[in-house]
Design an enzyme around this catalytic site. Structure first.
Site, PDB file in Angstrom:
ATOM      1  N   HIS A   1       0.781  -1.311  -0.094  1.00 54.87           N
ATOM      2  CA  HIS A   1      -0.160   0.072  -0.009  1.00 54.87           C
ATOM      3  C   HIS A   1       0.857   1.280   0.027  1.00 54.87           C
ATOM      4  O   HIS A   1       0.679   2.187  -0.522  1.00 54.87           O
ATOM      5  CB  HIS A   1      -0.913  -0.052   1.177  1.00 54.87           C
ATOM      6  CG  HIS A   1      -1.652   1.171   1.504  1.00 54.87           C
ATOM      7  ND1 HIS A   1      -2.987   1.493   1.374  1.00 54.87           N
ATOM      8  CD2 HIS A   1      -1.292   2.465   2.058  1.00 54.87           C
ATOM      9  CE1 HIS A   1      -3.342   2.729   1.420  1.00 54.87           C
ATOM     10  NE2 HIS A   1      -2.186   3.357   2.103  1.00 54.87           N
ATOM     11  N   GLU A   2       1.785   1.298   0.978  1.00 49.62           N
ATOM     12  CA  GLU A   2       2.792   2.510   0.850  1.00 49.62           C
ATOM     13  C   GLU A   2       3.673   2.603  -0.206  1.00 49.62           C
ATOM     14  O   GLU A   2       3.757   3.583  -0.876  1.00 49.62           O
ATOM     15  CB  GLU A   2       3.897   2.531   1.979  1.00 49.62           C
ATOM     16  CG  GLU A   2       3.124   2.455   3.508  1.00 49.62           C
ATOM     17  CD  GLU A   2       2.098   3.386   3.630  1.00 49.62           C
ATOM     18  OE1 GLU A   2       2.253   4.355   2.924  1.00 49.62           O
ATOM     19  OE2 GLU A   2       1.218   3.173   4.523  1.00 49.62           O
TER      20      GLU A   2
ATOM     21  N   GLU B   1      -6.183   7.100  -0.668  1.00 51.42           N
ATOM     22  CA  GLU B   1      -6.206   5.786   0.240  1.00 51.42           C
ATOM     23  C   GLU B   1      -6.934   4.892  -0.393  1.00 51.42           C
ATOM     24  O   GLU B   1      -6.398   3.521  -0.552  1.00 51.42           O
ATOM     25  CB  GLU B   1      -6.818   6.005   1.578  1.00 51.42           C
ATOM     26  CG  GLU B   1      -5.997   7.018   2.703  1.00 51.42           C
ATOM     27  CD  GLU B   1      -4.551   6.325   3.038  1.00 51.42           C
ATOM     28  OE1 GLU B   1      -4.540   5.171   3.225  1.00 51.42           O
ATOM     29  OE2 GLU B   1      -3.673   7.171   2.584  1.00 51.42           O
TER      30      GLU B   1
ATOM     31  N   HIS C   1       1.403   4.090  -2.680  1.00 53.19           N
ATOM     32  CA  HIS C   1       1.344   5.777  -2.713  1.00 53.19           C
ATOM     33  C   HIS C   1       2.650   6.526  -3.413  1.00 53.19           C
ATOM     34  O   HIS C   1       2.406   7.497  -3.946  1.00 53.19           O
ATOM     35  CB  HIS C   1       1.584   6.091  -1.212  1.00 53.19           C
ATOM     36  CG  HIS C   1       0.021   5.936  -0.507  1.00 53.19           C
ATOM     37  ND1 HIS C   1      -0.866   6.949  -0.785  1.00 53.19           N
ATOM     38  CD2 HIS C   1      -0.238   5.585   0.783  1.00 53.19           C
ATOM     39  CE1 HIS C   1      -1.871   6.948  -0.126  1.00 53.19           C
ATOM     40  NE2 HIS C   1      -1.650   6.033   0.913  1.00 53.19           N
TER      41      HIS C   1
END
Length: 288
Positions: A130-131, A199, A134
């Site tokens: 997930h990071e 998100e 980003h």
């Protein structure tokens, strides 16, 4: 769709900023305010990563210090065809993580000691994917820009509150003072909406990188409950950075409303489970 929505929200925030600047000082005032905001953005673009890592007393680690954590990030970066980000650890029991950096070549990920201790390797892979999403989406830059514009709007609003604005343009003193109160609130709402949008995009991108949406879904479920019991003192002292974390570091009452920086965790989990059904067998392969 999320990219289009982000663009529209950024355009709305920019229009709000320019409109407030015009009402306060006319065309000249708007131009000066825009140049000031551009300078602030440039400074933040170069220094925001160092500032936030220092704020949370993050320490850089390698495979000799945190072998499992660093190996997972390295493997995920390879799968995503991305440069390996710098890896940091934050000493706090609250399970959480964030990414920072101006581009994929100058990026860092940070995980808390609580996160690394609590999650399984698969769940940790879901969070760090997930990071990385980003970083790949350049969300760190997007959020830096929105935070800076929001700060500039607040600056102009304070100026309007004390000086009453430009009497020859717009609604006059009373109207400008009303805008001085409402504009920062509107900017904050737009900033929060952008954060929630990014998100959802990072959840989907992280599922693609890790190969299994259920890993992140399981991690989010456990993290959301644990974050309510373990306060993050540094985040409480710096609430403006709350949007950077994968789950709200300030409290666990996230709801998809106007005043939330994060989507509701149950909504994110539901979306990830639907994505897992779409991926079918591909979403069931083990980590490693």
């Amino acid at each position: 769709m999320n990219t289009i929505r982000t663009f529209m929200l950024l355009a709305a925030m920019t229009a709000l900023f320019m409109g407030l600047g015009y009402l306060i000082g006319g065309a000249g005032g708007a131009a000066i305010a825009f140049l000031a905001a551009a300078a602030m953005n440039l400074f933040a673009w170069w220094n925001s990563d160092k500032m936030v890592l220092r704020m949370y007393k993050a320490r850089r680690v390698d495979e000799t210090v945190a072998p499992n954590y660093v190996h997972i990030v390295k493997e995920l970066a390879r799968r995503a065809n991305m440069p390996m980000p710098a890896t940091y650890i934050i000493d706090t029991p609250q399970p959480n993580a964030f990414a920072t950096g101006r581009n994929p070549e100058h990026a860092a990920v940070a995980a808390t000691t609580g996160l690394i201790a609590m999650l399984t390797p698969e769940e940790l892979a879901g969070v760090m994917a997930h990071e990385l999403a980003h970083i790949r989406n350049r969300d760190t830059l997007t959020m830096t820009v929105t935070a800076t514009i929001a700060g500039a709007i607040s600056m102009l609003a304070n100026f309007a509150f004390f000086f009453g604005g430009n009497r020859d343009n717009g609604p006059g003193i009373a109207g400008t003072l009303a805008l001085a109160i409402l504009a920062p609130m509107a900017a904050a709402l737009v900033q929060m909406a952008i954060s929630r949008t990014r998100e959802y995009s990072a959840d989907a991108g992280g599922a693609e990188i890790s190969g299994n949406p259920l890993w992140l879904a399981s991690a989010l479920e456990r993290m959301d409950a644990a974050a309510r019991r373990a306060p993050n003192e540094a985040a409480e002292a710096n609430p403006a950075t709350a949007h950077m974390f994968i789950v709200n570091p300030l409290n666990g009452r996230g709801r998809d409303n106007l005043f939330s920086t994060h989507p509701a965790t149950e909504n994110r989990i539901s979306a990830l489970r639907q994505l897992a059904q779409t991926m079918g067998e591909a979403a069931r392969r083990p980590w490693g």
